[in-house]
Design a protein around this motif. Sequence first.
Motif, PDB file in Angstrom:
ATOM      1  N   THR A 113      64.176  36.748  13.858  1.00  0.00           N
ATOM      2  CA  THR A 113      64.054  35.912  15.049  1.00  0.00           C
ATOM      3  C   THR A 113      65.436  35.406  15.414  1.00  0.00           C
ATOM      4  OG1 THR A 113      63.149  33.805  15.880  1.00  0.00           O
ATOM      5  CG2 THR A 113      63.568  33.933  13.536  1.00  0.00           C
ATOM      6  N   ASP A 114      65.620  35.004  16.667  1.00  0.00           N
ATOM      7  CA  ASP A 114      66.891  34.387  17.055  1.00  0.00           C
ATOM      8  C   ASP A 114      66.797  32.866  17.047  1.00  0.00           C
ATOM      9  OD1 ASP A 114      65.317  33.983  19.276  1.00  0.00           O
ATOM     10  OD2 ASP A 114      66.574  35.105  20.674  1.00  0.00           O
ATOM     11  N   LEU A 115      65.700  32.360  16.519  1.00  0.00           N
ATOM     12  CA  LEU A 115      65.465  30.918  16.495  1.00  0.00           C
ATOM     13  C   LEU A 115      66.509  30.178  15.672  1.00  0.00           C
ATOM     14  CD1 LEU A 115      63.254  28.980  17.604  1.00  0.00           C
ATOM     15  CD2 LEU A 115      62.127  29.159  15.383  1.00  0.00           C
ATOM     16  N   TYR A 116      67.087  30.863  14.644  1.00  0.00           N
ATOM     17  CA  TYR A 116      68.045  30.210  13.751  1.00  0.00           C
ATOM     18  C   TYR A 116      69.497  30.522  14.119  1.00  0.00           C
ATOM     19  CZ  TYR A 116      63.739  29.869  11.060  1.00  0.00           C
ATOM     20  OH  TYR A 116      62.448  29.624  10.665  1.00  0.00           O
ATOM     21  N   PHE A 140      59.968  47.733   7.368  1.00  0.00           N
ATOM     22  CA  PHE A 140      59.827  46.288   7.488  1.00  0.00           C
ATOM     23  C   PHE A 140      58.663  45.870   6.595  1.00  0.00           C
ATOM     24  CE2 PHE A 140      62.317  47.114  11.181  1.00  0.00           C
ATOM     25  CZ  PHE A 140      62.852  45.914  11.631  1.00  0.00           C
ATOM     26  N   LEU A 141      58.964  45.192   5.505  1.00  0.00           N
ATOM     27  CA  LEU A 141      57.911  44.665   4.643  1.00  0.00           C
ATOM     28  C   LEU A 141      57.152  43.556   5.373  1.00  0.00           C
ATOM     29  CD1 LEU A 141      59.827  44.526   1.237  1.00  0.00           C
ATOM     30  CD2 LEU A 141      58.061  46.164   1.893  1.00  0.00           C
ATOM     31  N   PRO A 142      55.961  43.193   4.926  1.00  0.00           N
ATOM     32  CA  PRO A 142      55.177  42.160   5.616  1.00  0.00           C
ATOM     33  C   PRO A 142      55.988  40.898   5.868  1.00  0.00           C
ATOM     34  CG  PRO A 142      53.839  43.233   3.962  1.00  0.00           C
ATOM     35  CD  PRO A 142      55.228  43.771   3.784  1.00  0.00           C
ATOM     36  N   GLN A 143      56.064  40.523   7.140  1.00  0.00           N
ATOM     37  CA  GLN A 143      56.877  39.387   7.549  1.00  0.00           C
ATOM     38  C   GLN A 143      56.425  38.892   8.911  1.00  0.00           C
ATOM     39  OE1 GLN A 143      61.006  40.887   9.065  1.00  0.00           O
ATOM     40  NE2 GLN A 143      60.293  42.437   7.574  1.00  0.00           N
ATOM     41  N   THR A 144      57.104  37.843   9.393  1.00  0.00           N
ATOM     42  CA  THR A 144      56.859  37.296  10.724  1.00  0.00           C
ATOM     43  C   THR A 144      57.803  37.961  11.724  1.00  0.00           C
ATOM     44  OG1 THR A 144      56.206  35.172   9.761  1.00  0.00           O
ATOM     45  CG2 THR A 144      56.815  35.165  12.071  1.00  0.00           C
ATOM     46  N   TYR A 145      57.323  38.187  12.930  1.00  0.00           N
ATOM     47  CA  TYR A 145      58.142  38.752  13.998  1.00  0.00           C
ATOM     48  C   TYR A 145      58.309  37.711  15.104  1.00  0.00           C
ATOM     49  CZ  TYR A 145      57.323  43.128  11.598  1.00  0.00           C
ATOM     50  OH  TYR A 145      57.282  44.109  10.636  1.00  0.00           O
ATOM     51  N   GLY A 146      59.605  37.427  15.436  1.00  0.00           N
ATOM     52  CA  GLY A 146      59.867  36.443  16.465  1.00  0.00           C
ATOM     53  C   GLY A 146      59.707  35.022  15.939  1.00  0.00           C
ATOM     54  N   PRO A 147      59.732  34.032  16.857  1.00  0.00           N
ATOM     55  CA  PRO A 147      59.874  34.215  18.310  1.00  0.00           C
ATOM     56  C   PRO A 147      61.300  34.591  18.712  1.00  0.00           C
ATOM     57  CG  PRO A 147      59.873  31.886  17.760  1.00  0.00           C
ATOM     58  CD  PRO A 147      59.602  32.612  16.479  1.00  0.00           C
TER      59      PRO A 147
END
Length: 422
Positions: A113-116, A140-147
């Motif tokens: 994500t670009d949040l950080y 891509f192992l199980p993870q969150t995508y975005g925001p």
Amino acid sequence: MHYVICGSDPGTSNLGVSALGNAAVSTLYNFDNGNKFTVLDSRKGIRSDNFTVEGGTAEVTLCGAKLSKKFYQKESYLQLNFFSKFNGSFNTNCKHLLNTDAFLDVSGGDSFTDLYGEFRFDLVNSPKYFALNNNIPLVFLPQTYGPFISEETKNEARELVKRAKMAWARDLRSYDTLKELLGNDFDPNIHKVGVDMAFALPVNKPLHKINQTVMQWLESNSNEKVLGINVSGLIFNDPNEAKSRYKFKTDYNKCIEKLITYILTSTDSKIVLIPHVLTSPLGDYESDYKASIQLIENLTLKDSPRIQVQEANLDQCEIKWLISQTDWFMGTRMHATIAALSTQTPVCTISYSDKALGVFESCGVGYSVIDPRKLETDEVFNRVIESINNIPTLQIDLDKHVPNVRKIALEQLHEIDNQLRK
């Protein structure tokens, strides 16, 4: 197979990040103990280490790789990328990485994500580009995508996922985001939903590292409950900044202090404060240990016989064991709560991140997510007390749902392993 595990630097002192890489190594090693592993970190050179796996340990290689403008550093991606054009000549780290079979990237669990900020986004993507540019399969192992805040970074993320061999989301909410990100390029054969890999993290009982008073509580035959609480240093150590950044309605510090006071005055339960981010224990603003010590001081409970702080001396598998031994656990750090969920320990979370809800829902206890962005201080406090009083129901729901989640945690990596062998 020789796997490179990326986005899970074991040297960050964030046990949640370490848990993801450790779980991947343990699961893949147990499928085939001939599998080899290289774990990317930010230190120098190539070294060896042992990771906890079910029934013992497995040797892994640690390889330095970092985002740096200093071309002369052989760990910098500038140099790694340059010498990859020459088969890794003159750079042992590069040569080592080129002689592997696949890159398995977890992006810290929630950092794709670009949040950080731009640097963090570039950092988590650097190993992805290294793999793709050198024709090494990327998963891509199980993870969150975005925001994604900007269209530019969203487009970059989309292209990276499109070029990967497989991409997994760690819950249904993240899966919906993955589908939206890919649009017409979404393919259910390679874009899949799984669960957070920490559900497969082994448990390891520390021999002599647990707070001795806490160990006596856990080994006692007393009917008095031992309640575990994880205080987020990120929030507690700078409450004004945290409240402004995350838009809290709740006064987090006041709520935690009120909770501790209530337990000690209205119940006979004992409390162990369990840090999960250990960075620079007494000096770093994110340190959970620092927050726990400060909480004790604020309430003048240093000499209380019913509350203890676990030192910042346990690794991810050991802290999971400690959490699993409590009668009830409340955490703000998500992977601290996953340690509870995955061991079917009654749990609730004061969570300001949307990522927690999907994980708790997968375990049948979405009602245990308490959002300080939506609720006032007293409402959050009351919900936590309800959770303590609701331990039997929590136990029933966890016992019903979690075994299947743990099964999926193993199966998803088995499927990845099988696909990469084809």
